[in-house]
Design a protein around this motif. Sequence first.
Motif, short mmCIF file in Angstrom:
data_model
loop_
_atom_site.label_atom_id
_atom_site.label_comp_id
_atom_site.label_asym_id
_atom_site.label_seq_id
_atom_site.Cartn_x
_atom_site.Cartn_y
_atom_site.Cartn_z
N HIS A 232 7.64 -7.81 34.83
CA HIS A 232 8.02 -7.87 33.42
C HIS A 232 6.80 -8.08 32.54
O HIS A 232 6.59 -7.40 31.55
N PRO B 137 0.96 -12.22 24.61
CA PRO B 137 1.13 -10.99 23.82
C PRO B 137 -0.02 -10.81 22.84
O PRO B 137 -0.49 -9.70 22.61
N LEU C 192 5.09 -5.49 29.81
CA LEU C 192 5.05 -5.93 28.41
C LEU C 192 3.62 -5.91 27.86
O LEU C 192 3.37 -5.38 26.77
N TYR D 228 5.82 -15.39 25.72
CA TYR D 228 6.65 -14.77 26.75
C TYR D 228 7.96 -15.54 26.87
O TYR D 228 7.98 -16.76 26.76
N THR E 228 9.08 -5.92 16.81
CA THR E 228 9.14 -7.07 17.71
C THR E 228 9.22 -8.35 16.91
O THR E 228 10.01 -9.25 17.20
N MET F 62 11.28 -5.34 24.15
CA MET F 62 10.61 -4.04 24.13
C MET F 62 11.62 -2.93 23.89
O MET F 62 11.41 -2.04 23.07
N VAL G 211 11.22 -8.04 28.35
CA VAL G 211 11.43 -6.59 28.43
C VAL G 211 12.52 -6.14 27.46
O VAL G 211 12.44 -5.08 26.86
N THR H 294 9.56 -13.59 31.63
CA THR H 294 8.26 -12.95 31.61
C THR H 294 7.14 -13.96 31.82
O THR H 294 6.04 -13.61 32.23
N TYR I 138 2.34 -2.42 27.39
CA TYR I 138 3.02 -1.80 26.26
C TYR I 138 2.40 -2.21 24.92
O TYR I 138 2.08 -1.37 24.08
N TYR I 139 2.17 -3.50 24.74
CA TYR I 139 1.59 -3.93 23.47
C TYR I 139 0.14 -3.50 23.36
O TYR I 139 -0.34 -3.13 22.29
#
Lengths: 423, 423, 423
Positions: free
Chosen positions: A213, A269, A217, B36, B70, B91, B88, B40, A220-221
């Motif tokens: 996960h 993130p 994530l 997170y 987000t 996302m 996730v 995650t 993706y970011y």
Amino acid sequence: MARTSSHATGLRVQLPPLCFLFQAAIIILFSFFVRYNHETDSSLWHRSNHSDMDNDFYFRYPTFSLQWSTLVQGFFHSFHGGKIYIGVESMINADFCTGAVLISFGAVLGKTSPVQLLLMSLLEVTLFGVNEFILLNLLGVKDAGGSMTIHTFGAYFGLVLSRVLYRSHLDKSKHREGSVYHSDLFAMIGTIFLWIFWPSFNSAPTNTGDGQHRTALNTYYSLGASTLSTFALSALLSREGKLDMVHIQNAALAGGVVVGTSGEMMITPFGALMAGFLAGIISTLGYKFLMPILESKFKVQDTCGVHNLHGMPGVLGALLGALVAGLATHQTYGDGLKSVFPLIAEGHRNATSQAVYQLFGLFVTLVLASLGGGIGGLLLRLPCLNSPPDSQCYEDQIYWEVPLEHEDEVQEHLRSEDTETQA
Amino acid sequence: MARTSSHATGLRVQLPPLCFLFQAAIIILFSFFVRYNHETDSSLWHRSNHSDMDNDFYFRYPTFSLQWSTLVQGFFHSFHGGKIYIGVESMINADFCTGAVLISFGAVLGKTSPVQLLLMSLLEVTLFGVNEFILLNLLGVKDAGGSMTIHTFGAYFGLVLSRVLYRSHLDKSKHREGSVYHSDLFAMIGTIFLWIFWPSFNSAPTNTGDGQHRTALNTYYSLGASTLSTFALSALLSREGKLDMVHIQNAALAGGVVVGTSGEMMITPFGALMAGFLAGIISTLGYKFLMPILESKFKVQDTCGVHNLHGMPGVLGALLGALVAGLATHQTYGDGLKSVFPLIAEGHRNATSQAVYQLFGLFVTLVLASLGGGIGGLLLRLPCLNSPPDSQCYEDQIYWEVPLEHEDEVQEHLRSEDTETQA
Amino acid sequence: MARTSSHATGLRVQLPPLCFLFQAAIIILFSFFVRYNHETDSSLWHRSNHSDMDNDFYFRYPTFSLQWSTLVQGFFHSFHGGKIYIGVESMINADFCTGAVLISFGAVLGKTSPVQLLLMSLLEVTLFGVNEFILLNLLGVKDAGGSMTIHTFGAYFGLVLSRVLYRSHLDKSKHREGSVYHSDLFAMIGTIFLWIFWPSFNSAPTNTGDGQHRTALNTYYSLGASTLSTFALSALLSREGKLDMVHIQNAALAGGVVVGTSGEMMITPFGALMAGFLAGIISTLGYKFLMPILESKFKVQDTCGVHNLHGMPGVLGALLGALVAGLATHQTYGDGLKSVFPLIAEGHRNATSQAVYQLFGLFVTLVLASLGGGIGGLLLRLPCLNSPPDSQCYEDQIYWEVPLEHEDEVQEHLRSEDTETQA
């Protein structure tokens, strides 16, 4: 577009025997050494426990290298009792290795023959296996998405090899290197495809659960941020503020490369966004400023710009991985520490020494890639390999039967054939 | 194709600062607020129970809006203790929001600059979050595949915005709006891709088990029926009985939109076929008859015809969802009632009031989308935003470095450059 | 490219009523007979145990045949108490059936009208269901990836049908059959897509666990070997040693077809490599030598060469499956025997008789496919069906509104329209 090629490529004499030889060798080696592992064998499955691997995605490339890499990697990782035991994980690993080979191809594409590329794969897959074994097994380095083992290794192997194959008169083929409108659209399909699958790519080898996960994530970011910074910089660097397709096609993906090592770690993130943002900047700057210098000053002719998309972001990713590993604490990772950094969790190392090992892994990768690329380049300069002449580079039709461009041409061609027949 | 553009786009001065500003703002906001979530985070995972989410597919689009969404969605859904916890699922939700933005883009594409699109995203993502929160959390409306929240909202936001940006002299660019043979084939690849992934798209947010199976199945049959009715109607409406690529590319997908709300409900395979059949009909009729009227009478210039693929099928899907919700009984759903209609299962509502809430959700969506599109249109008319002039619309090369079309042209171009250098 | 077609296609009169008729019939049949099964129905799910099907991938094609095949297959497989119960598995089976129909299309494409193709689907889907039922249910034949039921059946159905539709003057359209540069690139995208998904395709219907792992692995190595042997042979067979796009696009996939039956069996990685290697050779030889003979001597005009990619590799795969089944032992399969060969595990058969049944299955498939193709061909020759004239074959624009090729043409077209209006 010239319709005839006077250059004798030797492809007919060399490619088939080599392919058949390699395939025969691999089939023989497979018959002696390769067996299904306990998750793939019908009789073993029912006698053992299983990791419930979620193989929802197999990325694979149609080349020889994936068979060869099964053997090489299998030799290092799953060789016991004189046999290599393979399963779905072997397939994924072989794919990753093939990824590195494709990256190296990017540096020499258009200037090498299929026979040369085949020999290059043979050497690179072997060295990839050695490097991966040293990093993951001997040094205990973490590199799930392969910032080091795939991107850095592939890029510098290809770049050094391209340096050895330097052609001072490549400008004779310059007019064919550029893209045309439709080929740019095609390339964009590839970019979107890679963008979509990159989170799966980076997270496939990590641990099921929070590991996968988190990696998906972060990737993706990071991709999102690198795309945004690429758009911004591409417009900023153009005289008229126009966006450049080459930047968008490539630099937008740099965010996936840069979190290859650290994606499974707790980079937050925020950290993923920062990393992607930087990668997009560096990659776009590379295309705009560094690439011409590499060619004019350092004599490295990098066809697809792999230095910008894989080389620099790969090194940056490795450094980032070392940094994040150095900051790992029991508190941040909790019980997850034993899957992300097992050696720290078991007390064999502290975070700082893990960081040093990570850096050492990068060093080993750069050394092996450069050595390999150098040896490969010398090998590929053997005259018997018939590399294409300077004036025929980037030309599909030396090695491919190319159909005519338009239907009108086809009709004309048929008409002239008819005339010939009648005469 | 003119090779030079005299129009000053202002892209170089405006796009980079805006991108950098937005990215910096988001990075700062992420560093303060985003963490997170328990699925995650390495330390949280090992202390909690998990939904075993099957994230086999992430659809994502390379834009700013997914980062922004987000934050917006996170604020509404997973904000507690001053932090936003993401995983996730965040996302996927961000992707869905980006889907709505892309739909709105479809109504104004070719007539707006990248800077305008960026500002439009900023506004639309915010309103999307508000609308989704009202529907799903306050009104308890069911809308898994987003007939309302994604398709209806995205379409009418874009259409109202396009109305406000109406250009009476757009016919100056008319010759560029059409497709050419190759671009039609490209678009077809996109259609096939969407067709293949639509069942996953609709079923991703539904409950694992019968919910996901049922949604995928319903979407699949609905798509099949809409494809068939589109082929039939397209041939019927053409003077010579020929099929129209635009209908096939678009209306064939209307079946996916129309079961967005009801896909997870017990609409029966028969119901799914009927819904898809109707959606294909309505969508094709829209392209053929309604679209020209929308432009001439209502001054809405809908570049990609989003009203036909997303607007009308979205509203139809919402109405269908209300109907099916109103017919829900304990007998039909059994124990599954508590996952499909939890408020009915817990006795807080009966089926009829659920249907009324569904209708009210559609009303709220239409109001918010129209208001948002109106405000967005006024914002985008600010003169400093440099929208492209009427004669330059649908032209790639105002904003992109466009390579030459054919290799011959490239060679000629290089030759003329050589001549210039010699002179 | 002529812009007008004087041939009356009758598409407008025939296609819409047929589509509507079929759709109406199916909707009515669905409303009476089709229900969700226990894994898809909300009330049944919560009362029963579930196989935890991993539906990570649905391949689907936008045609009528998938709805029809749901009914036909449903009738044979899940008809009880007067109803057909459908779920995700029904969808996958319907897709496989549609695959066979698409293979048959490949043999007659460009020479048939949409109405003819629609009628052909109706017949073929029905016979596919009969054949599959005989093989899997009555004969107890194993054929997970469909070497027999999909590839052999689809290919020979199409080839016999094409024989019946033989046109002696097809050379009038010869100039349109060839590919042009861009269409070759498009086709290559399709090849890569199929390559990537073939392991999932073959393994989807096998048993979760070792079965799916083994099938994916075998398919993967077989594809790799067929790709390599295709490259080698393509260069060897060309006068100048050039690679032929048609070979690479097609023969490279033969490895996936050839392990369709044996993929789930214990053929060993070595066996998979050998099978793929052979399939690539046979398929490339077929394109080079057999295809022209088929047309000139046997009057079979095979548009896409389905005999080379599906016909011969399918038969080879069926034979291979019989061989591997004949070698099955309790020792090799262990407890897995009861999922791969349940009839052997339960003592109803020995390995040799299973092999004989496999061979008999191939025989039945060939007979049914040939009979079906013959009847289908006679049906399609009905004069009222308006097949395209010899001089209009392989022409998109008889049935499609085709846009102009280049923007220049578009502008010219618009200009001439203006002139007409003024005149």
